[in-house]
Design an enzyme around this catalytic site. Structure first.
Site, short mmCIF file in Angstrom:
data_model
loop_
_atom_site.label_atom_id
_atom_site.label_comp_id
_atom_site.label_asym_id
_atom_site.label_seq_id
_atom_site.Cartn_x
_atom_site.Cartn_y
_atom_site.Cartn_z
N LYS B 12 1.06 -1.54 0.29
CA LYS B 12 -0.13 0.62 -0.26
C LYS B 12 0.89 1.26 -0.13
O LYS B 12 1.72 0.96 0.88
CB LYS B 12 -0.99 0.35 1.00
CG LYS B 12 -1.78 1.11 1.27
CD LYS B 12 -2.78 0.72 -0.31
CE LYS B 12 -4.17 0.45 0.53
NZ LYS B 12 -4.74 -0.20 -0.72
N THR B 57 -3.21 -4.92 0.65
CA THR B 57 -2.69 -3.72 0.75
C THR B 57 -3.85 -3.20 1.35
O THR B 57 -3.24 -2.28 2.27
CB THR B 57 -2.46 -3.18 -0.49
OG1 THR B 57 -3.58 -2.69 -0.86
CG2 THR B 57 -1.67 -3.72 -1.42
N ASP B 58 -4.85 -3.82 2.61
CA ASP B 58 -5.55 -2.45 2.71
C ASP B 58 -5.01 -2.90 4.10
O ASP B 58 -5.41 -2.21 5.53
CB ASP B 58 -6.84 -2.99 2.36
CG ASP B 58 -8.39 -2.70 3.39
OD1 ASP B 58 -8.54 -1.50 2.97
OD2 ASP B 58 -9.02 -2.84 4.51
N PHE B 164 33.13 29.61 -12.95
CA PHE B 164 32.69 28.36 -13.67
C PHE B 164 33.07 28.32 -14.86
O PHE B 164 33.11 28.99 -16.13
CB PHE B 164 31.23 27.80 -14.76
CG PHE B 164 30.89 26.47 -14.80
CD1 PHE B 164 31.15 25.39 -14.16
CD2 PHE B 164 30.11 26.27 -16.18
CE1 PHE B 164 31.39 23.68 -15.39
CE2 PHE B 164 30.21 25.06 -16.93
CZ PHE B 164 31.07 23.56 -16.29
N ARG B 181 29.04 33.75 -10.72
CA ARG B 181 27.53 32.98 -11.28
C ARG B 181 27.00 32.73 -9.72
O ARG B 181 27.19 32.43 -8.67
CB ARG B 181 27.09 32.16 -12.24
CG ARG B 181 28.24 30.86 -11.55
CD ARG B 181 27.91 29.84 -12.42
NE ARG B 181 27.86 28.08 -12.26
CZ ARG B 181 28.48 27.55 -12.58
NH1 ARG B 181 27.61 27.05 -13.35
NH2 ARG B 181 28.57 26.08 -12.12
N GLN B 228 29.64 20.41 -9.13
CA GLN B 228 29.45 18.93 -8.68
C GLN B 228 31.00 19.12 -7.10
O GLN B 228 30.67 18.36 -6.13
CB GLN B 228 30.70 18.11 -9.41
CG GLN B 228 29.89 17.70 -11.11
CD GLN B 228 29.80 18.33 -11.69
OE1 GLN B 228 30.39 19.50 -11.61
NE2 GLN B 228 29.81 17.56 -12.96
N ASN B 254 21.24 21.92 -11.42
CA ASN B 254 21.25 23.23 -11.63
C ASN B 254 20.53 23.79 -11.92
O ASN B 254 19.91 24.75 -13.06
CB ASN B 254 22.15 23.19 -12.58
CG ASN B 254 23.43 23.93 -12.69
OD1 ASN B 254 23.12 25.69 -11.85
ND2 ASN B 254 24.98 24.73 -13.18
N HIS B 256 19.60 27.23 -13.50
CA HIS B 256 19.89 27.89 -13.88
C HIS B 256 19.36 29.38 -13.97
O HIS B 256 17.98 29.70 -14.29
CB HIS B 256 20.51 27.57 -15.38
CG HIS B 256 20.70 26.56 -15.98
ND1 HIS B 256 22.12 25.70 -15.26
CD2 HIS B 256 20.05 25.78 -16.71
CE1 HIS B 256 22.10 24.57 -15.87
NE2 HIS B 256 21.50 24.22 -17.03
#
Lengths: 301, 301, 301, 301
Positions: B12, B57-58, B164, B181, B228, B254, B256
């Site tokens: 469930k 599942t009940d 970067f 950045r 990274q 990322n 941006h």
């Protein structure tokens, strides 16, 4: 049969602009989602595709970014007003501007150096929770204008202090009355201001913070016999605490928390374990006004 | 051609349980979304539809609610372990249980009386922001077990302190290098524990709070040359700060934030106005481990 | 300062009802999401929490299910009308009902036996694509009523046959004019009917199918100089083809498909490769009416 | 304590590329969402932020667009393979590429002229329903490769022909057995191919269409005693009908449709009116393989 063009508007929706402001090494950010809608002499573009009166939505987007640079973003409301007035003022064929803003809040992540805050502070974490909203209408500088502030998705819950009984019992009623239930909702609230200047109220940000706090206080402080009663108390509290406002509109889903029947398993459940349901849900919508609130149906459109 | 049944599991998913605990008039709440998956001798139900080995599942859902009443919810991890062990222990044909929990955090709305907190405190507001997660695997009491804690949607942003450059330039590279950045991401982090007892770590809640803080500290405190590098620093910080953990897995889009070119409008833009883009986005995924981390591929499934 | 209650309504939202009808072994299904909103003498429930006039949202939900059994679901519109009239007729304190329906379409999965359709046919696949909508207002049997039909998320695209030029060039305009672009949108359309009986129109389902086809035909058949022109043509076509309708309202986001600049890679791109953007997007909203359309602002609320 | 970098990958996710192809005035379109993940010699970028081995995700995005122009998009699988091989072949430091594609289907809107299809045909409507998927792994031309095709959100329902009984009854079981229930699910299915060339299978599109049809036929044609039985029948059917496949993995939520108890309203309900629930839901996951299916755990990652 004659066929005619009715009301219409157009614009650039959901321009996501982030503005960084630096005070030495200490940065602050404003994170907005801006939607512009313009209306005016737009018959020809609909009837024949003649774009002579059309300020492109691309230019509207550019304006949002350029104004963020030129004027900064003092508040969602101020920025929306500046944009709205500009668009109408700039072209005789644009008669009206509607600017809607969603603002996402960020908290600072403090960076310490030797146990004290570093001079450079430029790290943030999204605070989540509610989204702040602003809706501005303007016929241009000197013309009719309105400002509606608000929030969405303020999710609140009282784990007791709520009853529900004394309602109509028709042939389709099976609900049991209760003297103690969980009351939970995701508040969408919007409040209309008397004017377009929050100066006396301490500025738009202070006005927003006060209205938000009034909503929370009224939700938490109201012993509730119905969600409608709580809604009215919340609207009333905003109007009482914030004299700069004249009308509050609220939409509050009843996020049902059902007491789970644990008797089949030999367990009692004195309002301790709940199933939080998704759909269907009750939906309560209402407005609260001051006696002197001017009519302003268009402020909300 | 022979056709065979491969790995399978069932259960469930997304049982939404809210548990209220009272200490006099002061309430606390736990708000969980619980997903159970069981596996074992399940060939026949697939091959012939014979449900003799199937715990419905009940019933799993009922067990979640009943256990919330019987045992309370000390933490997401503890509750998941208790459920997982129960399911495997209860039936010889169930060999393995996987229990996944999402936990939504709530803050208290203080209610004052005469300026001091009232004795009754039972009002809450969803704190938004990240969702806490726990993933438990168990072969039953005394069998192999694993606990992975984590969070999703911790949205963070550094408005400077990120560069970067120095990357490969192939024939499809047009990106300009940058020394400054915005770096923004929505962190999904999960960390595996050495064992299934957080006692030495001060309990599961303290362990979670510490790991979350380590992620924030490393994100904010790392001068970044690549996402990274930031990811690795965040994983490393968790392992260093929380000796109860042995492996961290991170997925960090990322998000941006592009500097808008305002030159056509006669404006400079020295990293002040950004367009927050939706798609596409970079996606960085990586893991960091202690040297003595035992192999545990199944802990993450 | 006097504070007063303004307009309000309440009800059960998003009751998900599926109705199976059998003709021998051949089944048909209707799959609806029904939202009810009632208004009337509701001052007391807001002001004091007195629920004496409140028909619970739980009873409203029960009524949806009971009526699906008693009356079946001939169409979204018919079912909504039946419900709305019932609620107002049933209680003197309920003055008005609003019922909104979303309908999800299913296609039959044919099951063959020896190459011909089996007598038993009870398998379905969701057709996806647009969602059919209906919005009904009623003051009760014999009172004022309105029916608005519609659809959302009808996503359409013309890969040529669209131009955009001749627009205003202000200081923030950088967009290049084009004689050939992709035009794509996700249509939300709603059309108001003259009355509340679709008999002359061949029934609600035929009316819906005709209006949907008119929208597609006009979108595909219009050589477009602006999205506004296309919008107007679509509204006009519905009114022309379906005399049972008197007003069409359309909201059409301009789902921008940008031609990718491949020149840096030594490649041309004559409208062959596009980037499908998410945000921001143009948003065009407009209405088209017949000359004799009665005023009905409340029909759309 | 040593801390080490574990498995990692990075790339550009969700590049939305639309490719128009013209055959005279008759256009066809391909609409993809492409996600690339690369791995290889990436230790330094994590440890020191040295990007010397990093092909930017921006360049990956550019490559997706450029390849759509240079090579067209014959199918999701073919396009993914071409991209994956390119990335690994292009740089010695990239050892492995994973490319995942989602494809959205469009139907043609026919435009007639004098009752016959016009020579120009460039109008489309999104077909909705399921999304086609492809997942490719490649170690480069001549290296290990895998292709997994699939779909998500194929929503299907049998309104009868499904039973559920004979299951375990433990102390938390309250579910009633049934000989007739609605069985509904939203199928996520993925199937692994023996190789990376669909030539013998009539091409990737024919293979996809056949597998999709096999899923529908097995769902509709299986008298079901459990959703697991139906899942296995569906996987088995794909493997039987499509010899180019060797493994099928399925995830099928049991979208519960509960028979509403209408007895309190004096109404019977012989499986005619159902409440379609959202959460919680059963979730059945399983795999079916041919006897000769090679091990390929990485094909699915």
């Amino acid at each position: 049969m004659a066929i005619v063009l009715g009301p219409n508007r157009y614009g650039k929706a959901e321009t996501r602009v982030v503005r960084v402001t630096r005070d030495g090494g200490v940065h602050t950010i404003k994170d907005l989602n801006v939607s512009v809608s313009l209306s005016g002499d737009m018959d020809e573009v609909h009837l024949s595709g003649d774009n002579a009166n059309v300020l492109t939505t691309d230019a509207q987007k550019n304006t949002v970014f350029a104004f963020a640079r030129k004027y900064g973003i003092a508040s969602a409301e101020e920025f929306a007003l500046t944009l709205a007035r500009h668009f109408v003022d700039s072209r005789p064929t644009i008669h009206h501007a509607r600017v809607e803003v969603q603002e996402y809040a960020w908290d600072r992540i403090p960076v310490l150096e030797g146990g004290v805050p570093r001079a450079e502070q430029h790290s943030f974490v999204r605070s989540g929770g509610e989204v702040r909203t602003a809706l501005v209408h303007s016929d241009g500088t000197g013309g009719a204008e309105s400002v509606v502030s608000g929030l969405t998705d303020l999710v609140v819950l009282n784990s007791t202090g709520s009853e529900f009984h004394g309602y109509v019992k028709d042939e389709y009623t099976t609900l049991e009355e209760t003297n103690d239930r969980v009351l939970a909702t995701a508040v969408t609230a919007r409040w209309r201001h008397h004017g377009t200047d929050a100066g006396d109220a301490g500025g738009w940000d202070a006005s927003y913070a006060g209205a938000r706090q009034a909503l929370l206080d009224a939700f938490a402080g109201t012993y509730s016999l119905s969600l409608q009663q709580t809604l009215y108390a919340m609207g009333r509290r905003v109007l009482t605490e914030r004299p700069e406002t004249c009308e509050v509109r609220l939409a509050m889903p009843n996020k049902h928390h059902f007491v789970v029947d644990l008797a089949p398993f030999g367990l009692d459940n004195d309002n301790e374990v709940f199933f939080a349901a998704d759909r269907p849900y009750g939906l309560i919508e209402g407005s609260v006004l001051t006696g002197d609130a001017p009519d302003a149906p268009d402020a909300w459109s």
